[in-house]
Enzyme design. Structure first.
Site, mmCIF file in Angstrom:
data_model
loop_
_atom_site.group_PDB
_atom_site.id
_atom_site.type_symbol
_atom_site.label_atom_id
_atom_site.label_comp_id
_atom_site.label_asym_id
_atom_site.label_seq_id
_atom_site.Cartn_x
_atom_site.Cartn_y
_atom_site.Cartn_z
ATOM 1 C CG HIS A 219 23.230 0.289 -9.463
ATOM 2 N ND1 HIS A 219 24.004 1.283 -10.014
ATOM 3 C CD2 HIS A 219 22.304 -0.035 -10.408
ATOM 4 C CE1 HIS A 219 23.570 1.559 -11.239
ATOM 5 N NE2 HIS A 219 22.543 0.773 -11.507
ATOM 6 C CB CYS A 267 27.954 3.540 -5.657
ATOM 7 S SG CYS A 267 28.189 4.160 -7.336
#
Length: 397
Positions: A219, A267
Site C-alpha cells: 500500500h 497507491c
C-alpha cells in the site's frame, strides 16, 4: 437516375458461372489454379481433386468456380482479379467486376509472450558497440542483482493485499529470467524496508553489475510506501526518496554510471484516476545551497582538495515507474495480482529483446490507455528519469 448496385464478388461468380464453364480453356483453368494455390486460397489436395476427379474440361471449370465461390468474397475477388490478368477478353465478355474495394483488415491484437524472448546476436553486437548505450557484457550480466519487496499481510488484516502473492511470483520469475539474482523480502515494516535498502546498497555484486532493479509492492500514499504495521492509528512508512539516497552516488559509489531501475506498485493517494491531477510546481533545477562548491575556483584557493577527488552528480542514471499518477489509486485483482505487474511482465517478456527500458516503460503505460472498468482509471508514471543513455537488458546474453 437509376442507382447501380454492384454485386459482391461471390455473387459475381455465381452470375457468370454457366458462361465461365462454357468458355474457360483448360490452359486458363490450370493457370488460375496455380494463382489461387500460390495465394493459399486452395491447398494442394483441393487442386488435385479438381483436376483428377473431373474428366472433362467443363467439369473442371465447374468444380473450380464452385470451390472458390464457397470460400467467400475474398477468394472470389482474387479469382476475378487473376482472370482479368490471364484472359482480359473473357473477363470483358463475362462482364465481371471486382466490386467495391475490400475494407482493410483490422490490425491484429498483439500477442503477449509468457516467457522471455532472447535477443539476437546481431542486435547485441549493434547496440553494445554504440556509445549512446550503457555497457552490457556477459560478465556484467552475470552479476546482476535485484531487490524485491512485497508486503502482503498487514498487522491489521483488513489491509492485507489479496493477489499480491501472484505479483511476487511474477516479478521473481521475470527478474530471474532477465539474469538478476533476486534478494527477496516479504512483509516488512517501513524501517525494515529502509534497512533492506541500505543492505542492498552494500551488496558485493554491485561493483561488477551493469544495472540493478528495485521492485517494491505494498500500500502507499504520495511519497511513501506503507509498512505492514500501518493503520489509522499508526504511521508506518518508508519514504520513496530514500531509494535515491541509498543508491545514489554518495551512498553507493559502486553503482556510479549504472542504470538503477525502480518499479513501485502502490497507491499514491485515494482519488480515482479519472480525476485530473497536476504535479507540484517546485523546480529542483537551481540549487543555492551554501554547501555547494564555488564554480571555477581560482588556482590559488587555499581550500582545494587532492586532485584525486572528483565531483559527480548526486543523482544520475535512475529511472522509475510508479503505478499511478500523484494523488490517485492503483488497482489489484485479488486473484491475478496488480495490473501494473501483469503488464510489466507481459511487455518485458515480449519486447525486452529489442527495446530499451524507457521504451518498455512507455509500452507499459500504453497498455493503460484503454483500461477502463466502469469509472476506474489508472495511468502509471515515469518518474525522476536521469538516464543519459539507452539501457537494453539483452536477455540471453
Amino acid at each position: 437516375m437509376i442507382n447501380m448496385v454492384r454485386c459482391t464478388p461471390d455473387k459475381e461468380l455465381a452470375r457468370v458461372r454457366s458462361k465461365f464453364v462454357d468458355k474457360a480453356s483448360k490452359e486458363l483453368i490450370n493457370q488460375l489454379l496455380d494463382d489461387i494455390l500460390e495465394d493459399k486460397i486452395l491447398n494442394d489436395g483441393e487442386k488435385d481433386s479438381i483436376l483428377e476427379e473431373n474428366s472433362s474440361r467443363a467439369d473442371k471449370a465447374r468444380c473450380f468456380i464452385d470451390t472458390v465461390k464457397k470460400k467467400g468474397n475474398k477468394a472470389s475477388r482474387k479469382m476475378i482479379t487473376y482472370l482479368q490478368s490471364r484472359d482480359p477478353t473473357l473477363y470483358n465478355e463475362l462482364g465481371l467486376s471486382c466490386g467495391p474495394p475490400e475494407p482493410p483488415e483490422p490490425p491484429m491484437e498483439k500477442k503477449w509472450s509468457t516467457t522471455l524472448i532472447p535477443t539476437t546476436d546481431s542486435f547485441k553486437n549493434e547496440k553494445l558497440n554504440n556509445r549512446n548505450v550503457y555497457p552490457v557484457s556477459a560478465s556484467s550480466s552475470r552479476n546482476r542483482v535485484a531487490l524485491l519487496i512485497t508486503n502482503i499481510k498487514f498487522t491489521n488484516e483488513k489491509f492485507s493485499r489479496r493477489g499480491a502473492e501472484k505479483d511476487e511470483a511474477n516479478m521473481e520469475k521475470l527478474l530471474t529470467s532477465l539474469g538478476y539474482e533476486v534478494v527477496k523480502h516479504t512483509n516488512l515494516t517501513g524501517k525494515a524496508i529502509d534497512d533492506s535498502m541500505i543492505n542492498f546498497s552494500k551488496h558485493p555484486k554491485l561493483k561488477e553489475t551493469d544495472s540493478v532493479m528495485v521492485v517494491i509492492m505494498s500500500h502507499g500514499k504520495l511519497g511513501a510506501v506503507l509498512g505492514i504495521n500501518h493503520d489509522e492509528k499508526c504511521d508506518d512508512e518508508f519514504p520513496i526518496n530514500n531509494i535515491y539516497k541509498h543508491l545514489g552516488s554518495e551512498k553507493c559509489p559502486a553503482l556510479l554510471n549504472k542504470p538503477k531501475i525502480i518499479i513501485i506498485q502502490a497507491c499514491r493517494g485515494d482519488e480515482g484516476g479519472s480525476v485530473l491531477v497536476s504535479d507540484a510546481a517546485n523546480s529542483a533545477l537551481v540549487c543555492d545551497d551554501v554547501k555547494q562548491p564555488s564554480p571555477s575556483p581560482s588556482a590559488g584557493d587555499e581550500n582545494l582538495e587532492d586532485d584525486a577527488l572528483r565531483c559527480v552528480h548526486k543523482e544520475k542514471d535512475f529511472i522509475s515507474l510508479l503505478s499511478s499518477t500523484p494523488e490517485t489509486v492503483s488497482y489489484r485483482h485479488p486473484e491475478y495480482g496488480s495490473l501494473l505487474i501483469q503488464y510489466v511482465a507481459e511487455v518485458l517478456n515480449t519486447c525486452a529483446h529489442e527495446d530499451d527500458i524507457e521504451e518498455l516503460f512507455r509500452k507499459v503505460m500504453q497498455r493503460f490507455e484503454d483500461f477502463s472498468v466502469q469509472s476506474k482509471r489508472q495511468m502509471p508514471t515515469k518518474d525522476r528519469c536521469t538516464l543519459t543513455r539507452r539501457f537494453y537488458f539483452c536477455p540471453g546474453l
